[in-house]
Design an enzyme around this catalytic site. Structure first.
Site: not given
Ligand code: GLU
Length: 468
Positions: A238-242
């Site tokens: 997800s976005k949390r991972h970049g």
């Protein structure tokens, strides 16, 4: 054997993310590998969430990756008549029925089932009423009460579902639109799809789909549910991972060939080979070699693989890819021979096209800007005689052959009593403005006589005029 027909069926509610791209890639590779067909279908029945921008973003991502489709794009939103026909057929053959239970009634049924410790489910109120079509009614599929439905999955093996776990699921909503499971099955049947490769988040939908195939007396496709792509903490990417969108990686200077190589290796393997050209992927990919464990998306590994693809790509081809990145860095140039030569000095030292564009800058500037520290250390009065000697000798050279250049440097070393190392760094700073660059003779070769002499003269001027 029948010709393989695969499909990619994205719901257009965002950009093309790397997980979706990998699903598309596996379907495309399998079709290309077997000489079959790859179909693109846009699942846009959800009118609220589906947007034109998202559809365009999906096309853009696929086109950039070089994933081309043989048929489509088909749009589910344009196929409501076909779904209607199939829903009516299911009602006529006794496999489905109209239901007029209100949302409140459904809610009560759910609560009752849960209070009794059961799963929330529809209780069959309208199942045997034989209701006629009427405004506001939904259509439900008559799911069997007992027995099992078996999903024979290429990746996961056999998965057995108890039919008693299913309830009479809705196939047509009260507004007349088909539900996902109905539309997907009707599409896959009518589009002749015989191999369904998709994310394993769809495993739980599959028994319902199998029951629909059976009710419609259609052959089941081969199913292959591939594990999700995860982030480095093993949670769903997800976005949390970049960045997760395919085009974000394009904009970071990742090559399409590198990204498809990387995505293919997330879940699929061929011995321990890591580097694959597009052609090799097509010739070696088989869905049977996709593993059960989830792939971890690691942008650092992707960059390393990208560096290998940059190295392997020929400079003329790379020149076309680099031009927009140079433009972004304020350097307007064409993909000509000069640029190809520039690239041949940088392609073993760049992890991305963004990095390469930055490293190429000094080749294109009129006047060199010196890095403060490099100028202070290397452009000192003591080096002026050596630079002057080089200028006068280079001016006399008719052409810059490697041998002639070597000779010039040797003579200057003799005249000044300086070793090559002592001369090379100031020359590097004079030519590039920095103390880190490709090999000095490579640079001279690319820049050519005029630029080299002009830059050495600029450095001499700088040494003379700068305050000591
Ligand atoms: N539209 C579905 C999705 O984007 C895929 C459906 C399918 O592959 O069966 O998740």
């Amino acid at each position: 054997m029948k010709s393989i027909r695969t499909r990619f069926a994205p719901s257009p509610s965002g950009f093309l993310h790397v997980g979706g791209a990998r699903t598309a890639l596996f379907n495309w590779l399998y079709a290309r590998h077997t000489g079959g067909k790859f179909v693109l279908r846009i699942e846009d029945t959800d009118r609220v969430r589906s947007t034109k921008e998202s559809i365009n973003a999906i096309f853009e991502g696929l086109q950039w990756l070089g994933i081309d489709w043989d048929e489509g794009p088909f749009y589910q939103s344009q196929r409501f008549d076909i779904y209607k026909e199939y829903i009516e057929k299911l009602v006529q053959t006794g496999h489905a029925y109209y239901c007029t239970c209100s949302p409140e009634q459904i809610q009560q049924m759910r609560e009752k089932a849960m209070a009794a410790g059961d799963k929330p489910r529809y209780d069959g109120t309208c199942r045997d009423k034989g209701l006629a079509p009427q405004p506001g009614a939904v259509v439900r599929f008559k799911a069997p009460f007992s027995g099992t439905t078996i999903l024979k999955d290429i990746v996961k093996g056999n998965i057995v579902f108890q039919n008693s776990e299913l309830d009479d699921f809705v196939i047509r909503r009260s507004d007349g639109t088909p539900t996902y499971n109905l539309a997907v099955v009707v599409d896959d049947i009518t589009m002749g799809i015989n191999t369904v490769i998709r994310g394993d988040d769809h495993v739980m939908n599959t028994p319902k789909q199998i029951l629909l195939y059976q009710a419609l007396e259609a052959d089941l496709p081969v199913f292959a549910h591939v594990p999700m792509v995860l982030g480095n903490d093993r949670s769903r990417l997800s976005k949390r991972h970049g960045a997760t969108s395919v085009t974000a990686y394009r904009d970071m200077g990742i090559l399409a060939d590198a990204l498809i190589n990387y995505l293919a290796r997330l879940g699929w393997s061929h011995g321990d080979q890591e580097f694959f050209t597009r052609q090799e992927l097509i010739s070696k990919f088989d869905i049977k070699d996709v593993g059960k464990s989830a792939g971890i998306f690691d942008p650092v590994k992707l960059q390393a693989l990208n560096a290998d693809h940059i190295k392997a790509c020929n400079p003329e081809q790379l020149a076309h890819l680099l031009v927009p990145f140079l433009a972004e860095a304020g350097i307007e140039t064409r993909a000509d021979q000069y640029l190809a030569k520039v690239i041949s000095t940088l392609n073993t030292r760049s992890k991305t096209l963004v990095e390469m564009a930055a490293a190429a800058r000094f080749y294109f500037i009129e006047k060199v800007n010196y890095e403060e520290k490099a100028a202070r250390k290397f452009l000192k009065p003591a080096i002026a005689p050596a630079l002057e000697s080089l200028v006068s000798k280079l001016e006399k050279l008719s052409q810059f052959s490697e041998k002639a250049l070597e000779e010039v440097f040797l003579q200057t070393m003799e005249e000044t009593g300086l070793k090559l190392g002592k001369i090379a760094q100031p020359v590097r700073v004079a030519l590039t403005g920095t103390s880190v660059s490709p090999g000095i003779f490579e640079i001279i070769d690319v820049l050519g006589k005029e630029r080299v002499i002009a830059r050495l003269k600029q450095a001499l001027e700088f040494i003379k005029t700068r305050p000591q």
